[in-house]
Design a protein around this motif. Structure first.
Motif, PDB file in Angstrom:
ATOM      1  N   LEU A 269     -54.118   5.737  -5.948  1.00  0.00           N
ATOM      2  CA  LEU A 269     -55.579   5.021  -5.514  1.00  0.00           C
ATOM      3  C   LEU A 269     -55.055   3.007  -5.946  1.00  0.00           C
ATOM      4  O   LEU A 269     -56.155   2.510  -5.042  1.00  0.00           O
ATOM      5  N   GLY A 270     -54.346   3.556  -6.012  1.00  0.00           N
ATOM      6  CA  GLY A 270     -53.967   2.056  -6.960  1.00  0.00           C
ATOM      7  C   GLY A 270     -53.294   1.694  -5.690  1.00  0.00           C
ATOM      8  O   GLY A 270     -53.360   0.211  -4.748  1.00  0.00           O
ATOM      9  N   PRO A 271     -52.727   2.217  -4.509  1.00  0.00           N
ATOM     10  CA  PRO A 271     -51.937   1.097  -3.694  1.00  0.00           C
ATOM     11  C   PRO A 271     -52.908   1.377  -2.400  1.00  0.00           C
ATOM     12  O   PRO A 271     -53.420   0.110  -1.411  1.00  0.00           O
ATOM     13  N   GLY A 272     -54.190   2.074  -2.246  1.00  0.00           N
ATOM     14  CA  GLY A 272     -55.202   2.463  -1.596  1.00  0.00           C
ATOM     15  C   GLY A 272     -56.336   0.957  -2.125  1.00  0.00           C
ATOM     16  O   GLY A 272     -55.931   0.442  -0.783  1.00  0.00           O
ATOM     17  N   SER A 273     -56.311   0.682  -3.086  1.00  0.00           N
ATOM     18  CA  SER A 273     -57.139  -0.338  -3.393  1.00  0.00           C
ATOM     19  C   SER A 273     -56.391  -2.417  -2.259  1.00  0.00           C
ATOM     20  O   SER A 273     -57.018  -3.065  -2.349  1.00  0.00           O
ATOM     21  N   LEU A 274     -55.072  -2.299  -2.986  1.00  0.00           N
ATOM     22  CA  LEU A 274     -54.221  -3.308  -2.521  1.00  0.00           C
ATOM     23  C   LEU A 274     -54.614  -3.125  -0.865  1.00  0.00           C
ATOM     24  O   LEU A 274     -54.508  -4.052   0.155  1.00  0.00           O
ATOM     25  N   PHE A 275     -54.332  -2.149  -0.028  1.00  0.00           N
ATOM     26  CA  PHE A 275     -54.621  -1.851   0.783  1.00  0.00           C
ATOM     27  C   PHE A 275     -55.549  -2.371   1.769  1.00  0.00           C
ATOM     28  O   PHE A 275     -55.966  -2.871   2.738  1.00  0.00           O
ATOM     29  N   LEU A 276     -57.114  -1.870   1.062  1.00  0.00           N
ATOM     30  CA  LEU A 276     -58.205  -2.444   1.887  1.00  0.00           C
ATOM     31  C   LEU A 276     -58.550  -3.648   1.452  1.00  0.00           C
ATOM     32  O   LEU A 276     -59.160  -4.561   2.000  1.00  0.00           O
ATOM     33  N   ASN A 277     -57.887  -4.101  -0.176  1.00  0.00           N
ATOM     34  CA  ASN A 277     -58.406  -5.663  -0.542  1.00  0.00           C
ATOM     35  C   ASN A 277     -57.756  -6.741   1.011  1.00  0.00           C
ATOM     36  O   ASN A 277     -57.906  -6.908   1.448  1.00  0.00           O
ATOM     37  N   GLN A 278     -56.587  -6.143   1.772  1.00  0.00           N
ATOM     38  CA  GLN A 278     -55.857  -7.044   2.553  1.00  0.00           C
ATOM     39  C   GLN A 278     -57.110  -6.637   3.857  1.00  0.00           C
ATOM     40  O   GLN A 278     -56.770  -7.379   4.840  1.00  0.00           O
ATOM     41  N   TYR A 279     -57.529  -5.487   4.350  1.00  0.00           N
ATOM     42  CA  TYR A 279     -58.137  -5.495   5.076  1.00  0.00           C
ATOM     43  C   TYR A 279     -59.576  -6.105   5.235  1.00  0.00           C
ATOM     44  O   TYR A 279     -60.002  -6.498   6.253  1.00  0.00           O
ATOM     45  N   PHE A 280     -60.066  -5.717   4.009  1.00  0.00           N
ATOM     46  CA  PHE A 280     -61.609  -6.740   4.341  1.00  0.00           C
ATOM     47  C   PHE A 280     -61.085  -8.880   3.495  1.00  0.00           C
ATOM     48  O   PHE A 280     -61.529  -9.145   3.120  1.00  0.00           O
ATOM     49  N   ASN A 281     -59.814  -8.995   4.365  1.00  0.00           N
ATOM     50  CA  ASN A 281     -59.093 -10.403   4.276  1.00  0.00           C
ATOM     51  C   ASN A 281     -59.399 -11.293   2.692  1.00  0.00           C
ATOM     52  O   ASN A 281     -59.954 -11.786   2.324  1.00  0.00           O
ATOM     53  N   CYS A 282     -58.684 -10.543   1.909  1.00  0.00           N
ATOM     54  CA  CYS A 282     -58.907  -9.783   0.770  1.00  0.00           C
ATOM     55  C   CYS A 282     -59.654 -11.030  -0.459  1.00  0.00           C
ATOM     56  O   CYS A 282     -59.869 -12.495  -0.893  1.00  0.00           O
ATOM     57  N   PRO A 283     -60.838 -10.397  -0.570  1.00  0.00           N
ATOM     58  CA  PRO A 283     -61.861 -10.866  -1.283  1.00  0.00           C
ATOM     59  C   PRO A 283     -61.154 -11.530  -2.829  1.00  0.00           C
ATOM     60  O   PRO A 283     -61.715 -11.853  -3.097  1.00  0.00           O
ATOM     61  N   ILE A 284     -60.650 -10.186  -3.341  1.00  0.00           N
ATOM     62  CA  ILE A 284     -60.290 -10.265  -4.410  1.00  0.00           C
ATOM     63  C   ILE A 284     -58.594 -11.702  -4.271  1.00  0.00           C
ATOM     64  O   ILE A 284     -57.856 -10.536  -3.655  1.00  0.00           O
ATOM     65  N   PRO A 285     -58.227 -12.069  -4.999  1.00  0.00           N
ATOM     66  CA  PRO A 285     -56.915 -12.577  -5.198  1.00  0.00           C
ATOM     67  C   PRO A 285     -55.451 -11.639  -5.069  1.00  0.00           C
ATOM     68  O   PRO A 285     -56.051 -10.981  -6.229  1.00  0.00           O
ATOM     69  N   GLU A 286     -54.741 -12.046  -4.628  1.00  0.00           N
ATOM     70  CA  GLU A 286     -53.410  -9.912  -4.120  1.00  0.00           C
ATOM     71  C   GLU A 286     -53.282 -10.541  -5.807  1.00  0.00           C
ATOM     72  O   GLU A 286     -52.717  -9.199  -6.213  1.00  0.00           O
ATOM     73  N   GLN A 287     -52.668 -11.402  -5.827  1.00  0.00           N
ATOM     74  CA  GLN A 287     -51.926 -11.059  -6.782  1.00  0.00           C
ATOM     75  C   GLN A 287     -52.755 -10.879  -8.530  1.00  0.00           C
ATOM     76  O   GLN A 287     -51.980 -10.641  -9.205  1.00  0.00           O
ATOM     77  N   ILE A 288     -54.016 -11.059  -8.743  1.00  0.00           N
ATOM     78  CA  ILE A 288     -54.638 -10.425  -9.374  1.00  0.00           C
ATOM     79  C   ILE A 288     -54.644  -9.380  -9.360  1.00  0.00           C
ATOM     80  O   ILE A 288     -54.161  -8.161 -10.422  1.00  0.00           O
ATOM     81  N   LEU A 289     -54.654  -8.594  -8.257  1.00  0.00           N
ATOM     82  CA  LEU A 289     -55.414  -7.047  -8.204  1.00  0.00           C
ATOM     83  C   LEU A 289     -54.118  -6.714  -8.261  1.00  0.00           C
ATOM     84  O   LEU A 289     -54.087  -5.675  -8.715  1.00  0.00           O
ATOM     85  N   LEU A 290     -53.005  -7.265  -7.929  1.00  0.00           N
ATOM     86  CA  LEU A 290     -51.325  -6.881  -7.952  1.00  0.00           C
ATOM     87  C   LEU A 290     -51.426  -6.191  -9.610  1.00  0.00           C
ATOM     88  O   LEU A 290     -51.039  -5.336  -9.961  1.00  0.00           O
ATOM     89  N   TYR A 291     -51.821  -7.103 -10.065  1.00  0.00           N
ATOM     90  CA  TYR A 291     -51.871  -6.961 -12.191  1.00  0.00           C
ATOM     91  C   TYR A 291     -52.366  -5.641 -12.412  1.00  0.00           C
ATOM     92  O   TYR A 291     -52.030  -5.306 -13.328  1.00  0.00           O
ATOM     93  N   ILE A 292     -53.941  -6.000 -11.889  1.00  0.00           N
ATOM     94  CA  ILE A 292     -54.899  -4.574 -12.248  1.00  0.00           C
ATOM     95  C   ILE A 292     -54.465  -3.924 -12.276  1.00  0.00           C
ATOM     96  O   ILE A 292     -54.361  -2.685 -12.882  1.00  0.00           O
ATOM     97  N   VAL A 293     -52.947  -3.284 -10.816  1.00  0.00           N
ATOM     98  CA  VAL A 293     -53.239  -1.753 -10.224  1.00  0.00           C
ATOM     99  C   VAL A 293     -51.446  -1.594 -10.704  1.00  0.00           C
ATOM    100  O   VAL A 293     -52.061  -0.751 -11.531  1.00  0.00           O
TER     101      VAL A 293
END
Length: 355
Positions: A269-293
């Motif tokens: 689910l962690g990598p999946g959330s990073l992939f979906l975030n990119q698909y929707f043009n990163c509504p969540i900042p990627e670096q913040i989401l990476l730390y959460i994952v």
């Protein structure tokens, strides 16, 4: 009253199709598509091309549904091949209908609506067909998630078009996804649909979870607009390393317990959330989401290891970090219910016999 008002019909005359694409595979496919449209007669209506491709896609997908109506039975390999061929045919015809319209000077808003309407229906049948090909019905909730995710992503793409006025195709988008589905069907042709069972004991079955880790790791790093891996290499590698460790531990457990290797895993689910975030043009900042994952996958790995170790300790009646002292076998005396040892009782019996 019809479905469209007079005002809507008037504004339809002002509509202009707008599209941008950074697709990886579209430029490579253009030569094939341009050659194919040149083979079409100029009297062939573009919408007829579209509906022909859709019907082929539907028929080949329903062929899999016929052999596996609940997506649990193994489908014939030739049916998977026809489904892959049907999807490739649909993809090709769907790509040339607009070219045929421009070629014949018959472009219209109806053609755009007809094209996207067929795409929306095709998404449903492609999703169901691939579920049958991999026997995803054995896990009905995963099947529900996969199908709903497909139609949701299609809807969101057009929601974005509604807001921005331009249909945008990303680096990994429709064409790449369609080739991915074709690849799944071809693998089912080669190895059989049982290869995709979410639990497998075959030699090749452990390869699938590895693909689920490597593919997102490469795609996310490659596609990241912020250079997610280059800016955070240690956290990025730690995140996917923990996911890999989790999957590896499950493989070791499957080997030692002579059991099946499960493909699904909560850590994915962690990598999946990073992939979906990119698909929707990163509504969540990627670096913040990476730390959460990263925090999540570390917690998930520790939780899994702890639970497995405690369950094994409980079963074997041992301690994890301490040694329970054992009595030497030579000095151990079995104690009877009355508290006397068996050795003492034997001596007493021999004295009675001598007397």
């Amino acid at each position: 009253m019809g479905q469209l008002t007079h005002a809507q019909l008037r504004r339809l005359d002002e509509h202009k199709y707008s599209c941008t694409s950074s697709s990886l595979m579209d430029p490579m496919m253009q030569k094939w598509w341009c050659w194919l449209v040149d083979q079409c007669s100029r009297t062939l209506a573009p919408n007829l091309i579209t509906i022909t491709g859709l019907l082929i896609n539907i028929v080949t997908s329903l062929l899999l549904v016929y052999y596996s109506p609940d997506a649990k039975q193994e489908v014939p390999r030739w049916a998977c091949f026809l489904c892959a061929l049907g999807l490739f045919t649909y993809q090709s015809l769907d790509a040339i209908d607009g070219k045929q319209a421009r070629r014949t000077g018959t472009s219209s808003p109806l053609g755009e609506l007809f094209d996207h309407g067929c795409d929306s229906l095709s998404t449903v049948f492609v999703s169901i067909g691939v579920c049958c090909s991999v026997r995803l019905g054995t896990h009905p909730y995963w099947m529900f998630f996969q199908c709903m995710m497909a139609v949701t992503l299609f809807y969101c793409a057009h929601w974005q078009t509604y807001v921005s006025g331009t249909l945008r195709f990303g680096f990994i988008d429709v064409t790449e996804a369609q080739f991915g589905v074709m690849a799944i069907h071809i693998i089912s042709v080669i190895f059989g649909s049982s290869f995709w069972s979410l639990k497998g004991t075959s030699v090749l079955s452990p390869v699938v979870p590895l693909i689920f880790i490597l593919a997102p790791a490469i795609l996310i790093a490659w596609k990241s607009p912020d250079g997610l891996y280059l800016q955070n290499p240690t956290i990025y590698l730690l995140t996917f390393g923990c996911v890999s460790a989790r999957i590896t531990n499950r493989l070791v457990v499957a080997h030692m317990t002579k059991s099946e290797m499960a493909y699904s895993d909560a850590s994915l689910l962690g990598p999946g959330s990073l992939f979906l975030n990119q698909y929707f043009n990163c509504p969540i900042p990627e670096q913040i989401l990476l730390y959460i994952v990263c925090v999540y996958v570390i917690y998930d790995l520790i939780k899994y290891c702890r639970e497995v170790c405690l369950e094994i300790c409980n079963h074997l009646n041992i301690m994890l970090f301490t040694i329970v002292p054992k009595c030497p076998t030579g000095t151990k005396a079995s104690v009877e219910k009355n508290g006397s040892s068996s050795k003492y009782m034997t001596r007493s019996k021999s004295k009675v016999k001598n007397n």
